[in-house]
Design a protein around this motif. Sequence first.
Motif, PDB file in Angstrom:
ATOM      1  N   LEU A 154      44.017  18.912  13.039  1.00 53.13           N
ATOM      2  CA  LEU A 154      44.357  19.023  14.450  1.00 53.13           C
ATOM      3  C   LEU A 154      45.870  18.986  14.623  1.00 53.13           C
ATOM      4  N   THR A 155      46.349  19.565  15.699  1.00 58.82           N
ATOM      5  CA  THR A 155      47.760  19.453  16.034  1.00 58.82           C
ATOM      6  C   THR A 155      48.041  18.037  16.532  1.00 58.82           C
ATOM      7  N   PRO A 156      49.292  17.599  16.533  1.00 58.50           N
ATOM      8  CA  PRO A 156      49.602  16.251  17.042  1.00 58.50           C
ATOM      9  C   PRO A 156      49.120  16.021  18.467  1.00 58.50           C
ATOM     10  N   ARG A 157      49.206  17.029  19.322  1.00 54.60           N
ATOM     11  CA  ARG A 157      48.750  16.859  20.704  1.00 54.60           C
ATOM     12  C   ARG A 157      47.232  16.712  20.766  1.00 54.60           C
ATOM     13  N   GLU A 158      46.538  17.488  19.957  1.00 47.89           N
ATOM     14  CA  GLU A 158      45.082  17.352  19.895  1.00 47.89           C
ATOM     15  C   GLU A 158      44.686  15.991  19.341  1.00 47.89           C
ATOM     16  N   LEU A 159      45.418  15.530  18.337  1.00 52.33           N
ATOM     17  CA  LEU A 159      45.160  14.211  17.766  1.00 52.33           C
ATOM     18  C   LEU A 159      45.354  13.113  18.803  1.00 52.33           C
ATOM     19  N   ALA A 160      46.458  13.192  19.545  1.00 49.87           N
ATOM     20  CA  ALA A 160      46.741  12.173  20.560  1.00 49.87           C
ATOM     21  C   ALA A 160      45.626  12.124  21.596  1.00 49.87           C
ATOM     22  N   LEU A 161      45.145  13.289  22.001  1.00 47.67           N
ATOM     23  CA  LEU A 161      44.080  13.349  23.001  1.00 47.67           C
ATOM     24  C   LEU A 161      42.776  12.792  22.444  1.00 47.67           C
ATOM     25  N   LEU A 162      42.414  13.222  21.226  1.00 55.15           N
ATOM     26  CA  LEU A 162      41.145  12.784  20.645  1.00 55.15           C
ATOM     27  C   LEU A 162      41.168  11.294  20.320  1.00 55.15           C
ATOM     28  N   GLY A 170      32.220   6.372  25.485  1.00 53.52           N
ATOM     29  CA  GLY A 170      31.356   6.286  26.646  1.00 53.52           C
ATOM     30  C   GLY A 170      32.081   6.184  27.966  1.00 53.52           C
ATOM     31  N   HIS A 171      33.410   6.188  27.942  1.00 53.91           N
ATOM     32  CA  HIS A 171      34.196   6.075  29.165  1.00 53.91           C
ATOM     33  C   HIS A 171      35.038   7.342  29.367  1.00 53.91           C
ATOM     34  N   ALA A 172      35.170   7.735  30.606  1.00 50.14           N
ATOM     35  CA  ALA A 172      36.034   8.867  30.933  1.00 50.14           C
ATOM     36  C   ALA A 172      37.490   8.405  30.990  1.00 50.14           C
ATOM     37  N   VAL A 173      38.375   9.259  30.518  1.00 53.06           N
ATOM     38  CA  VAL A 173      39.811   8.997  30.590  1.00 53.06           C
ATOM     39  C   VAL A 173      40.405  10.034  31.541  1.00 53.06           C
ATOM     40  N   SER A 174      41.188   9.566  32.486  1.00 55.78           N
ATOM     41  CA  SER A 174      41.709  10.467  33.508  1.00 55.78           C
ATOM     42  C   SER A 174      42.655  11.512  32.926  1.00 55.78           C
ATOM     43  N   LYS A 175      42.723  12.615  33.606  1.00 56.79           N
ATOM     44  CA  LYS A 175      43.619  13.698  33.206  1.00 56.79           C
ATOM     45  C   LYS A 175      45.070  13.214  33.225  1.00 56.79           C
ATOM     46  N   GLU A 176      45.414  12.377  34.209  1.00 57.14           N
ATOM     47  CA  GLU A 176      46.780  11.857  34.317  1.00 57.14           C
ATOM     48  C   GLU A 176      47.154  11.022  33.106  1.00 57.14           C
ATOM     49  N   ARG A 177      46.234  10.137  32.686  1.00 51.75           N
ATOM     50  CA  ARG A 177      46.499   9.275  31.532  1.00 51.75           C
ATOM     51  C   ARG A 177      46.658  10.087  30.260  1.00 51.75           C
ATOM     52  N   LEU A 178      45.789  11.077  30.084  1.00 50.56           N
ATOM     53  CA  LEU A 178      45.884  11.918  28.899  1.00 50.56           C
ATOM     54  C   LEU A 178      47.196  12.693  28.866  1.00 50.56           C
ATOM     55  N   PHE A 183      51.894  14.348  26.348  1.00 50.81           N
ATOM     56  CA  PHE A 183      53.221  14.914  26.612  1.00 50.81           C
ATOM     57  C   PHE A 183      54.161  13.810  27.107  1.00 50.81           C
ATOM     58  N   PRO A 184      54.464  12.823  26.258  1.00 52.75           N
ATOM     59  CA  PRO A 184      55.271  11.681  26.711  1.00 52.75           C
ATOM     60  C   PRO A 184      56.704  12.069  27.053  1.00 52.75           C
ATOM     61  N   GLY A 185      57.140  11.751  28.267  1.00 51.19           N
ATOM     62  CA  GLY A 185      58.519  11.982  28.662  1.00 51.19           C
ATOM     63  C   GLY A 185      58.932  13.434  28.747  1.00 51.19           C
TER      64      GLY A 185
END
Length: 226
Positions: A154-162, A170-178, A183-185
């Motif tokens: 996976l790419t680093p961004r895909e890794l961070a998301l996964l 079992g929990h949803a993570v908001s689009k904002e948090r992801l 994409f930090p900063g």
Amino acid sequence: MKLLLIEDEQAMQKTLVRALSRLGWSVAVCGDGAQALQRWQDVRPDVVLLDLSLPGQDGLRVLEAARKSALTTPVLILTARGTVGDKIIGLNSGADDYLPKPFDLDELEARVRALHRRRSDSNAESGSSPIHTGALRYEVDSGAIYHGSQVLELTPRELALLRTLLARPGHAVSKERLFELVFPGESNVQYEAIEVVVYRLRKKLIPTGTKLVTLRGLGYLLKVGA
């Protein structure tokens, strides 16, 4: 924080080591591309600062070899190659961020802190024990994610998301948090860019039997099976 600076220009080495050490960070240095991967494995840094033009082996080859070896350390590319095409190549090869030379030391500090914070937040959410979701296994200590015995490519961004989704089964993570973690900063990135990462990751997860599901108004979560 422990950093690894892979840079062959001695003047740049001295400048960066002096500036980063003043922040209280430990900085290991490697000036040869052929030795960089071994140095990376030995140091186990929190963030890698990587120049692309290296003797012995090009920086992109070093980065690709590191990712294939399941070294998931955040990487900030520092290079005089400042075109958009070069930036895309670097990010697609596994880099997390890209800073063209010459750069401001304050900006360098901010980007390093952002990469380290993203990695720390991900680890803090999940603890140190392996996390299992269906056929996926997230080794928190190394940061690698496995499908059976194989490391997912996976790419680093895909890794961070996964990683973030695996840390909250079992929990949803908001689009904002992801977006904050993937994409930090990066104020110049459009908010919708997270949807591109989701789309690409969703396709790569198909062989694993794990689905990346969208819950309208809540965010995303992982679901095993149909």
